[in-house]
Write a protein that holds these residues in place. Sequence first.
Motif, mmCIF file in Angstrom:
data_model
loop_
_atom_site.group_PDB
_atom_site.id
_atom_site.type_symbol
_atom_site.label_atom_id
_atom_site.label_comp_id
_atom_site.label_asym_id
_atom_site.label_seq_id
_atom_site.Cartn_x
_atom_site.Cartn_y
_atom_site.Cartn_z
ATOM 1 N N ASN A 15 -0.697 9.562 -5.291
ATOM 2 C CA ASN A 15 -0.940 8.712 -4.364
ATOM 3 C C ASN A 15 -0.787 7.011 -4.859
ATOM 4 O O ASN A 15 -0.605 6.484 -3.680
ATOM 5 N N ARG A 16 -0.005 7.192 -6.014
ATOM 6 C CA ARG A 16 0.626 5.495 -5.921
ATOM 7 C C ARG A 16 1.601 5.127 -5.396
ATOM 8 O O ARG A 16 1.661 4.108 -4.672
ATOM 9 N N SER A 29 -1.690 12.175 -9.911
ATOM 10 C CA SER A 29 -1.673 10.537 -9.464
ATOM 11 C C SER A 29 -0.287 9.453 -8.943
ATOM 12 O O SER A 29 -0.430 8.117 -8.085
#
Length: 189
Positions: free
Chosen positions: A176-177, A173
């Motif tokens: 992805n950020r 995550s």
Amino acid sequence: MPLTLAFVSTIRAERSGLVDHLSDPDGLTAWIHRHAADLDIDPGFTATEELRAETVRLRQAVRALFARAVAPAPPSRADAAELPDFEESLALVNARALAAPRVPQLSWNGEPALVTVPAVPVEPSARLLGALATAAVEFLAGPERAALRTCQAPRCVLYYLKEHPRQEWCSTSCGNRARAARHYREHKK
């Protein structure tokens, strides 16, 4: 995850902002219950405000040592400006480890096994702080320290162990950020 990494990760960035899971005695008690076996603490243990303050002080000292360990890379953005002095942090961690030393012992329940137990009887609060300090000493002096990194994803403040040569973030995550932020920056122009 090594105990000391779980300990320093009690400061996290969430959507609402920076969250300190040790901000009150109930938060510390809940964290201790999740790690009771690693800490050699009775799962029924309840933290006091005094212990919480001492535990947070120790955590900040360990985070200061982590900041030194990842240098020249930047430390975690969570508290880089608020970390105690390196020498003071080193002295505190070593003193806590000495106050409740742990020693290896041989257990023999069918087969021999190595267990670590308190070297001398101490109260649970001292045993807790000693176990946390000892975990930090063993981690920072061990081979895993070389893999210690600071996650540089937007809003992330965690330290992590780099498990793959191409790993740049603590989690998928965060990766992805970071990629989304980079895409936004490149296409904003």
